[in-house]
Design an enzyme around this catalytic site. Structure first.
Site, PDB file in Angstrom:
ATOM      1  N   ASP A  32      53.734 -52.306  -1.885  1.00  0.00           N
ATOM      2  CA  ASP A  32      54.858 -52.007  -3.441  1.00  0.00           C
ATOM      3  C   ASP A  32      54.299 -52.310  -4.676  1.00  0.00           C
ATOM      4  OD1 ASP A  32      57.471 -51.387  -3.512  1.00  0.00           O
ATOM      5  OD2 ASP A  32      57.904 -53.918  -3.662  1.00  0.00           O
ATOM      6  N   HIS A  49      52.544 -42.173  -5.667  1.00  0.00           N
ATOM      7  CA  HIS A  49      52.103 -41.967  -4.100  1.00  0.00           C
ATOM      8  C   HIS A  49      50.935 -42.024  -3.768  1.00  0.00           C
ATOM      9  CE1 HIS A  49      56.303 -43.564  -2.751  1.00  0.00           C
ATOM     10  NE2 HIS A  49      56.904 -42.536  -3.661  1.00  0.00           N
ATOM     11  N   LEU A 143      37.922 -52.372  13.715  1.00  0.00           N
ATOM     12  CA  LEU A 143      38.994 -52.201  12.804  1.00  0.00           C
ATOM     13  C   LEU A 143      40.719 -51.910  13.402  1.00  0.00           C
ATOM     14  CD1 LEU A 143      40.543 -53.610  10.435  1.00  0.00           C
ATOM     15  CD2 LEU A 143      40.895 -51.362   9.321  1.00  0.00           C
TER      16      LEU A 143
HETATM   17  C1  FPP Z   1      56.047 -48.570  -2.574  1.00  0.00           C
HETATM   18  O1  FPP Z   1      56.322 -48.369  -3.017  1.00  0.00           O
HETATM   19  C2  FPP Z   1      55.545 -48.027  -1.450  1.00  0.00           C
HETATM   20  C3  FPP Z   1      56.207 -47.362  -0.368  1.00  0.00           C
HETATM   21  C4  FPP Z   1      57.776 -46.645  -0.258  1.00  0.00           C
HETATM   22  C5  FPP Z   1      55.173 -46.172   0.515  1.00  0.00           C
HETATM   23  C6  FPP Z   1      54.224 -46.205   0.473  1.00  0.00           C
HETATM   24  C7  FPP Z   1      53.221 -45.539   1.225  1.00  0.00           C
HETATM   25  C8  FPP Z   1      51.993 -45.336   0.837  1.00  0.00           C
HETATM   26  C9  FPP Z   1      50.594 -45.981  -0.013  1.00  0.00           C
HETATM   27  C10 FPP Z   1      51.216 -43.970   1.361  1.00  0.00           C
HETATM   28  C11 FPP Z   1      51.575 -43.140   2.378  1.00  0.00           C
HETATM   29  C12 FPP Z   1      51.178 -43.803   3.311  1.00  0.00           C
HETATM   30  C13 FPP Z   1      50.002 -43.512   4.411  1.00  0.00           C
HETATM   31  C14 FPP Z   1      50.111 -44.423   5.555  1.00  0.00           C
HETATM   32  C15 FPP Z   1      49.243 -42.090   3.466  1.00  0.00           C
HETATM   33  P1  FPP Z   1      57.730 -48.058  -4.070  1.00  0.00           P
HETATM   34  O2  FPP Z   1      57.791 -46.937  -4.356  1.00  0.00           O
HETATM   35  O3  FPP Z   1      58.709 -48.780  -3.500  1.00  0.00           O
HETATM   36  O4  FPP Z   1      57.518 -48.218  -5.499  1.00  0.00           O
HETATM   37  P2  FPP Z   1      58.446 -49.001  -6.949  1.00  0.00           P
HETATM   38  O5  FPP Z   1      59.227 -50.651  -5.370  1.00  0.00           O
HETATM   39  O6  FPP Z   1      57.822 -49.147  -7.391  1.00  0.00           O
HETATM   40  O7  FPP Z   1      59.538 -48.729  -6.847  1.00  0.00           O
END
Ligand code: FPP
Length: 255
Positions: A32, A49, A143
C-alpha cells in the site's frame, strides 16, 4: 543467477540477526501507499505504481535468495476496479510489462509463478502474459510467487462454498464431511501453507479483504513507510520482528 548467491547470502542474513532456520515459510504483503508516495513528490499516481514495481522486483529476489517458500503479493483487488479507468490501465500495463521483462530471470532462478483470483476479467494482454509465465515456470522448485489479481477474500470463499455445494448436490460429499481442510482445498491457495507473516506498508491497520481465511493465525507487521520505499532491509527487519513473536495458535506458551 540469484540462487548462486544463496550460500553467501545465508551467512550475510545470519550476521544480520536473521535465524535462517526459522524463516516464515509464507510471506504475504499488502503493498500500500504508491499513490501517497507519488503525491509527496508532486508526481502522478502512475509514477508511484511504477516505483512500486521496482520495490517488488527487489523483494521477490530477496525472498528467493532467502529460501522463503511462498510470497503472496496483493497486486490488484476486486475493489480496485473502482479506480479511474486510466489508473486501472496503468496497473495492468505495469503487470504485463513486469512479466515480459522479468520472466526469463524469474525462470532462471526457479521461481514458480501462480495467480490468486479470477484473472479472466483482466485485459487479454495481461491474461496471455500470465498464462505464459505460469505455464513456463510450472515445474520450478523455487520460490512460489503468488500474484493476487482481481482477488478478494470474500469472493474466494464464496467461490469455494459454491464448489463444495455443487459436490454435495452431486452426492460426492456429505454435509458432515465439510471441514476446514476441505474448505482450504477449494481456495486459490490449495496445498500451500497459510502465511506466517503479513506485511502491510503505509500504516493502515486493516486487512482490506485479503486472504481472510488464510490469515487466521498470521503474525502481522504494519509499517509506516510507503510501498515504493520498502526494500530488502525493511523486509529483513520485518522478518526479525516476526522471529521475536511468540506464536501460540490459541494455545499456551511452551515452557
Ligand atoms: C496500493 O497503492 C497499491 C496498489 C493498488 C497496487 C500495487 C501494485 C503494484 C506495486 C504494481 C503492479 C503489480 C505487479 C504485480 C507488477 P495505492 O495506490 O492504494 O496507494 P495510496 O493508498 O497511497 O493511494
Amino acid at each position: 543467477m540469484w540462487l548462486s548467491f544463496r550460500n553467501k547470502d545465508k551467512e550475510a542474513f545470519s550476521s544480520e540477526g536473521i535465524d535462517i532456520e526459522r524463516l516464515p515459510q509464507h510471506i504475504a504483503i499488502i503493498m500500500d501507499g504508491n499513490g501517497r508516495w507519488a503525491k509527496r513528490r508532486g508526481l502522478p499516481r502512475s509514477m508511484g505504481h511504477r516505483a512500486g514495481v521496482e520495490a517488488l522486483r527487489d523483494i521477490v529476489k530477496t525472498c528467493s535468495n532467502l529460501g522463503v517458500k511462498v510470497l503472496t503479493l496483493y497486486a490488484f483487488s476486486t475493489e480496485n476496479w473502482r479506480r479511474p479507468k486510466e489508473e486501472v490501465g496503468v496497473l495492468m500495463t505495469l503487470l504485463t510489462d513486469y512479466l515480459r521483462r522479468e520472466l526469463n530471470e524469474l525462470h532462471e532462478n526457479q521461481v514458480n509463478i501462480r495467480t490468486l483470483g479470477d484473472i479472466t476479467y483482466l485485459p487479454l494482454d495481461a491474461q496471455k502474459e500470465l498464462a505464459k509465465s505460469v505455464a513456463r515456470t510450472r515445474n520450478n522448485p523455487g520460490l512460489i510467487l503468488n500474484l493476487a489479481l482481481n482477488y478478494g477474500g470474500r469472493a474466494e470463499l464464496t467461490r469455494a462454498f459454491q464448489k463444495i455445494a455443487e459436490e454435495v448436490e452431486q452426492g460426492k460429499k456429505l454435509p458432515r464431511e465439510i471441514n476446514e481442510e476441505l474448505i482450504s482445498s477449494h481456495l486459490f491457495t490449495a496445498g500451500l501453507p497459510d502465511p506466517d507473516l503479513l506485511i502491510r506498508t503505509s500504516g493502515e491497520m486493516r486487512l482490506s479483504n485479503f486472504m481472510l481465511w488464510q490469515l487466521a493465525y498470521t503474525e502481522i507487521v504494519v509499517l509506516e513507510q510507503f510501498w515504493p520505499d520498502f526494500n530488502p532491509k525493511a523486509l529483513l527487519d520485518a522478518i526479525r520482528e516476526y522471529q521475536q513473536r511468540d506464536r501460540r495458535f490459541g494455545g499456551l506458551k511452551k515452557e
